[in-house]
Design a protein around this motif. Structure first.
Motif, PDB file in Angstrom:
ATOM      1  N   GLY A 125       0.836  -1.194   0.000  1.00  9.35           N
ATOM      2  CA  GLY A 125       0.000   0.000   0.000  1.00  9.35           C
ATOM      3  C   GLY A 125       0.874   1.248   0.000  1.00  9.35           C
ATOM      4  O   GLY A 125       2.103   1.153   0.061  1.00  9.35           O
ATOM      5  N   PRO A 126       0.246   2.421  -0.073  1.00  7.58           N
ATOM      6  CA  PRO A 126       1.023   3.657  -0.040  1.00  7.58           C
ATOM      7  C   PRO A 126       1.485   3.985   1.385  1.00  7.58           C
ATOM      8  O   PRO A 126       1.033   3.370   2.343  1.00  7.58           O
ATOM      9  N   GLY A 127       2.386   4.965   1.478  1.00  6.12           N
ATOM     10  CA  GLY A 127       2.787   5.451   2.794  1.00  6.12           C
ATOM     11  C   GLY A 127       3.970   4.710   3.377  1.00  6.12           C
ATOM     12  O   GLY A 127       4.552   3.818   2.741  1.00  6.12           O
ATOM     13  N   THR A 128       4.325   5.119   4.609  1.00  7.78           N
ATOM     14  CA  THR A 128       5.508   4.527   5.237  1.00  7.78           C
ATOM     15  C   THR A 128       5.179   4.035   6.641  1.00  7.78           C
ATOM     16  O   THR A 128       6.021   4.045   7.526  1.00  7.78           O
ATOM     17  N   ASN A 129       3.921   3.634   6.867  1.00 10.12           N
ATOM     18  CA  ASN A 129       3.640   3.125   8.215  1.00 10.12           C
ATOM     19  C   ASN A 129       4.271   1.740   8.382  1.00 10.12           C
ATOM     20  O   ASN A 129       4.655   1.094   7.415  1.00 10.12           O
ATOM     21  N   PHE A 130       4.381   1.327   9.636  1.00 11.38           N
ATOM     22  CA  PHE A 130       5.155   0.115   9.923  1.00 11.38           C
ATOM     23  C   PHE A 130       4.600  -1.132   9.232  1.00 11.38           C
ATOM     24  O   PHE A 130       5.361  -2.010   8.848  1.00 11.38           O
ATOM     25  N   ASN A 131       3.270  -1.204   9.061  1.00  9.69           N
ATOM     26  CA  ASN A 131       2.715  -2.371   8.363  1.00  9.69           C
ATOM     27  C   ASN A 131       3.301  -2.501   6.966  1.00  9.69           C
ATOM     28  O   ASN A 131       3.728  -3.571   6.552  1.00  9.69           O
ATOM     29  N   VAL A 132       3.319  -1.386   6.263  1.00 10.68           N
ATOM     30  CA  VAL A 132       3.833  -1.386   4.884  1.00 10.68           C
ATOM     31  C   VAL A 132       5.321  -1.759   4.892  1.00 10.68           C
ATOM     32  O   VAL A 132       5.776  -2.626   4.149  1.00 10.68           O
ATOM     33  N   ILE A 133       6.072  -1.096   5.755  1.00  9.85           N
ATOM     34  CA  ILE A 133       7.529  -1.305   5.811  1.00  9.85           C
ATOM     35  C   ILE A 133       7.856  -2.744   6.235  1.00  9.85           C
ATOM     36  O   ILE A 133       8.779  -3.362   5.709  1.00  9.85           O
ATOM     37  N   ASP A 134       7.085  -3.275   7.184  1.00 14.72           N
ATOM     38  CA  ASP A 134       7.398  -4.632   7.667  1.00 14.72           C
ATOM     39  C   ASP A 134       7.127  -5.686   6.594  1.00 14.72           C
ATOM     40  O   ASP A 134       7.839  -6.683   6.518  1.00 14.72           O
ATOM     41  N   PHE A 159      10.567   6.784   1.654  1.00 11.00           N
ATOM     42  CA  PHE A 159      10.186   5.383   1.830  1.00 11.00           C
ATOM     43  C   PHE A 159      11.439   4.528   2.041  1.00 11.00           C
ATOM     44  O   PHE A 159      11.517   3.723   2.960  1.00 11.00           O
ATOM     45  N   ILE A 160      12.443   4.741   1.175  1.00 10.57           N
ATOM     46  CA  ILE A 160      13.682   3.953   1.278  1.00 10.57           C
ATOM     47  C   ILE A 160      14.359   4.221   2.626  1.00 10.57           C
ATOM     48  O   ILE A 160      14.832   3.307   3.297  1.00 10.57           O
ATOM     49  N   ARG A 161      14.358   5.491   3.022  1.00 14.91           N
ATOM     50  CA  ARG A 161      14.968   5.811   4.321  1.00 14.91           C
ATOM     51  C   ARG A 161      14.208   5.142   5.466  1.00 14.91           C
ATOM     52  O   ARG A 161      14.813   4.594   6.387  1.00 14.91           O
ATOM     53  N   SER A 162      12.879   5.150   5.392  1.00 12.90           N
ATOM     54  CA  SER A 162      12.091   4.515   6.452  1.00 12.90           C
ATOM     55  C   SER A 162      12.399   3.024   6.533  1.00 12.90           C
ATOM     56  O   SER A 162      12.472   2.458   7.626  1.00 12.90           O
ATOM     57  N   VAL A 163      12.549   2.391   5.363  1.00 13.77           N
ATOM     58  CA  VAL A 163      12.867   0.958   5.342  1.00 13.77           C
ATOM     59  C   VAL A 163      14.216   0.720   6.021  1.00 13.77           C
ATOM     60  O   VAL A 163      14.359  -0.149   6.880  1.00 13.77           O
ATOM     61  N   LEU A 164      15.198   1.535   5.645  1.00 13.17           N
ATOM     62  CA  LEU A 164      16.542   1.371   6.214  1.00 13.17           C
ATOM     63  C   LEU A 164      16.520   1.581   7.731  1.00 13.17           C
ATOM     64  O   LEU A 164      17.054   0.771   8.497  1.00 13.17           O
TER      65      LEU A 164
END
Ligand SMILES: Nc1ncnc2c1ncn2[C@@H]1O[C@H](COP(=O)(O)OP(=O)(O)OP(=O)(O)O)[C@@H](O)[C@H]1O
Ligand SMILES: [Mg+2]
Length: 325
Positions: A125-134, A159-164
């Motif tokens: 989904g869109p966004g950078t909340n933890f569900n998406v990132i996890d 988004f990439i930074r949030s993942v990292l």
């Protein structure tokens, strides 16, 4: 757990940039090339992937997963009418579970990891909340999408930074001081300039020198694959290179450029007609663009050809660089 299943996540911060369209057609292309593929809609709140596959109302979906009497998990795997391709919907007839909590995410992640397939494609989904990132972080390969618009590029960068930073946070779960450093929800950390991997490394060098090696390893192991969608001009093509440079400069990540897809009515029309563009015309320009991206991901040269209403794939496995030298 099934061995050697390759999980590929398709993400990118901004909504509406083509994540689902690209993910669906990637899944189809890989299935046509002979891999056993499962395409998974992880956008529980607004799942629409089924429509892109021409499925009106999926019989089951993840929202059935947590019903008391639900036990037949295999029934989640829906036939797509395309050989080698199964689909798991994010929908279902249990709308109350649209906002799923971390425990449920973990249950779904373990279901995904245990699926029998060669390749699993996750539509995020869109966004950078933890569900998406996890969900993104269970993937071994990634397709991180942007469009040429600067707003999309910036969101994809975030988004990439949030993942990292999520990876770093989880790797140092037992260290609250480090957790505080990488907490991307802290508004003070919002600007690129004010929150870079360099800065983080400096802080580590000062306060946690014993953990610097581990930090470097996490950074080295994250190599996102970039795709630019909706390209309209030669200038737009520079977006991929620019994002690579941004990610290198501010996050110290070695991203890979996987390719681009042009802006095309063939893509839009295929969505309206609920027939994926690769099926409609495997020799159209967007389909050829997609072939390139699959080629970069799988290290094989594919060519899709339609004859007498059937799609054929010719495949040539690339020699390793050692051989070519
Ligand atoms: N290459 C393209 N050319 C023309 N139109 C495109 C292209 N890619 C995507 N689109 C259009 O953009 C729309 C949105 O795409 P899609 O649903 O895949 O976005 P998304 O990133 O998954 O959105 P969300 O974040 O809401 O899940 C599509 O319905 C299609 O009309
Ligand atoms: Mg989507």
């Amino acid at each position: 757990m099934t061995s050697k299943v390759n999980i590929i996540a398709v993400g990118g911060g901004k909504g509406g940039i083509g994540k689902s369209v690209v993910c669906t057609n990637l899944a189809i292309g890989m299935a046509l090339s002979g891999q056993k593929v499962v395409l998974i809609d992880t956008d529980f709140g607004a799942s629409n992937l089924h429509a892109l596959l021409g499925i009106n109302n999926p019989a089951h979906g993840f929202q059935d997963f947590f019903k008391e009497n639900f036990s037949d998990r295999q029934s989640l795997l829906i036939d797509t009418g395309i050989s080698n391709l199964k689909f798991v919907s994010g929908a279902g007839d249990n709308p109350g579970s649209a906002n799923i909590d971390a425990d449920k995410v973990n249950t779904i992640i373990s279901f995904i990891k245990n699926l029998e397939a060669d390749t699993i494609l996750l539509d995020l989904g869109p966004g950078t909340n933890f569900n998406v990132i996890d969900f993104f972080n269970i993937s071994m390969q990634s397709v991180v999408l942007t469009t040429p618009e600067i707003t999309s590029v910036m969101k994809t960068f975030s988004f990439i930074r949030s993942v990292l930073f999520r990876r770093i946070s989880l790797a140092f779960q037992d260290n609250p001081e480090i957790q505080k450093l990488v907490d991307h929800s802290n508004p003070a950390n919002a600007d690129i300039e004010s929150y870079t991997t360099d800065l983080l490394m400096e802080r580590f060098a000062e306060d946690f020198p014993e953990h610097l090696d581990k930090l470097h390893t996490i950074i080295k192991n994250f190599t996102p694959g970039l795709v630019v969608n909706r390209v309209r001009s030669k200038k737009d093509l520079l977006t991929g290179d620019n994002l690579l440079k941004l990610v290198k400069k501010f996050l110290k990540l070695e991203a890979t450029y996987l390719g681009y897809i042009i802006e095309s009515d063939q893509v839009r029309d295929s969505v309206d007609e609920m027939v994926p563009f690769l099926i409609k015309d495997p020799q159209s320009t967007p389909s050829e663009n997609l072939q390139q991206i699959i080629g970069s991901l799988t290290n094989a040269d594919l060519e899709f050809v339609k004859r007498d209403g059937k799609i054929f794939v010719s495949k040539e496995v690339r020699l390793s660089s050692g051989w070519e030298a």
